[in-house]
Design a protein around this motif. Sequence first.
Motif, mmCIF file in Angstrom:
data_model
loop_
_atom_site.group_PDB
_atom_site.id
_atom_site.type_symbol
_atom_site.label_atom_id
_atom_site.label_comp_id
_atom_site.label_asym_id
_atom_site.label_seq_id
_atom_site.Cartn_x
_atom_site.Cartn_y
_atom_site.Cartn_z
ATOM 1 N N TYR A 37 40.031 49.715 35.958
ATOM 2 C CA TYR A 37 39.135 48.659 35.449
ATOM 3 C C TYR A 37 37.679 49.081 35.607
ATOM 4 O O TYR A 37 36.824 48.776 34.785
ATOM 5 N N ASN A 38 37.435 49.808 36.681
ATOM 6 C CA ASN A 38 36.075 50.251 37.017
ATOM 7 C C ASN A 38 35.510 51.223 35.967
ATOM 8 O O ASN A 38 34.302 51.414 35.900
ATOM 9 N N LEU A 43 32.567 47.808 39.158
ATOM 10 C CA LEU A 43 32.991 46.949 40.269
ATOM 11 C C LEU A 43 32.689 47.575 41.620
ATOM 12 O O LEU A 43 32.446 46.880 42.594
ATOM 13 N N ALA A 82 34.773 42.687 43.952
ATOM 14 C CA ALA A 82 36.122 43.109 43.546
ATOM 15 C C ALA A 82 37.188 42.610 44.528
ATOM 16 O O ALA A 82 38.287 43.161 44.585
ATOM 17 N N LYS A 106 32.486 38.521 35.020
ATOM 18 C CA LYS A 106 33.323 39.711 34.776
ATOM 19 C C LYS A 106 34.093 40.083 36.051
ATOM 20 O O LYS A 106 35.201 40.621 35.972
ATOM 21 N N ARG A 107 33.527 39.775 37.204
ATOM 22 C CA ARG A 107 34.252 40.053 38.458
ATOM 23 C C ARG A 107 35.368 39.036 38.664
ATOM 24 O O ARG A 107 36.459 39.385 39.122
ATOM 25 N N PHE A 110 38.232 40.014 36.452
ATOM 26 C CA PHE A 110 38.976 41.117 37.075
ATOM 27 C C PHE A 110 39.919 40.556 38.151
ATOM 28 O O PHE A 110 41.110 40.919 38.197
ATOM 29 N N GLN A 113 43.060 38.771 36.850
ATOM 30 C CA GLN A 113 44.077 39.716 36.347
ATOM 31 C C GLN A 113 44.740 40.458 37.501
ATOM 32 O O GLN A 113 45.952 40.654 37.534
#
Length: 234
Positions: A37-38, A43, A82, A106-107, A110, A113
């Motif tokens: 993801y990073n 993140l 994160a 956005k964090r 993440f 998910q």
Amino acid sequence: MLPDFELSCSIFEQNGLKLNREIYNKLDSYAEFLVNYNKKINLTAITEPNEILIKHFIDSIILYKFVDLPQNSSIIDVGTGAGFPSVPLKIYRPDLKITLLDSLNKRINFLMQLCDLISVDAEFVHGRAEDMAKMPEFWEKFDFACARAVANMSLLSELCIPFVRVGGTFIAMKGPNEDVSLGARAVEILGGDAISAQNYFVGEEERRIITVKKISQTPPKYPRNSSQLKKKLL
Ligand code: SAM
């Protein structure tokens, strides 16, 4: 992704922690998802598997060695990024009830998910701590508020202590030289008792964990809004 199970067990043991296969598998999936993801969303600067194990996972889980967390305690992780420290902690201590708060959506996306992928139960809150703490469902509702690497002790106290119920504890995870005295005035105003600090090592790096017991209610005018927070520390 992570060092193999046996090696990871010995790294945990060097830090006074035990690891089992179930926890290892979840941490391993977490590390893989984080690193992938990073690549599209920033993140973390730490992406090397051994470093993720030590500097993110053990550095988070170690909290429970220094703070007594009774069964089923509720914890809000302010500026969780994160998921550190509370997601690894929840993997280690599934009885804990965690709330993940961050100002960057956005964090939070993440984290939603990630938690779905590794079957971790959590509450997600997108917003600034200084706004969210004022909401009745969060005001003085948690046994613990914790934060790692978010702000200096004065600002962090104002962002975290309003979430903590009277009798609960605010926990800050910091570098080894954090000036605890910078938070003393804020802690007193916000309803905290004396600040206590303990240094320890994670791998070769020294850390400081700071705890503050909440002994009285926070005056309702705190936390102040973002622009006031920026202008002047308590
Ligand atoms: N705690 C994580 C860790 O140790 O890796 C992340 C640390 S990162 C340096 C700081 C995080 O705090 C960022 O994700 C940022 O979006 C969040 N943050 C900063 N100020 C905040 C505020 N006032 N309310 C909520 N989140 C905030």
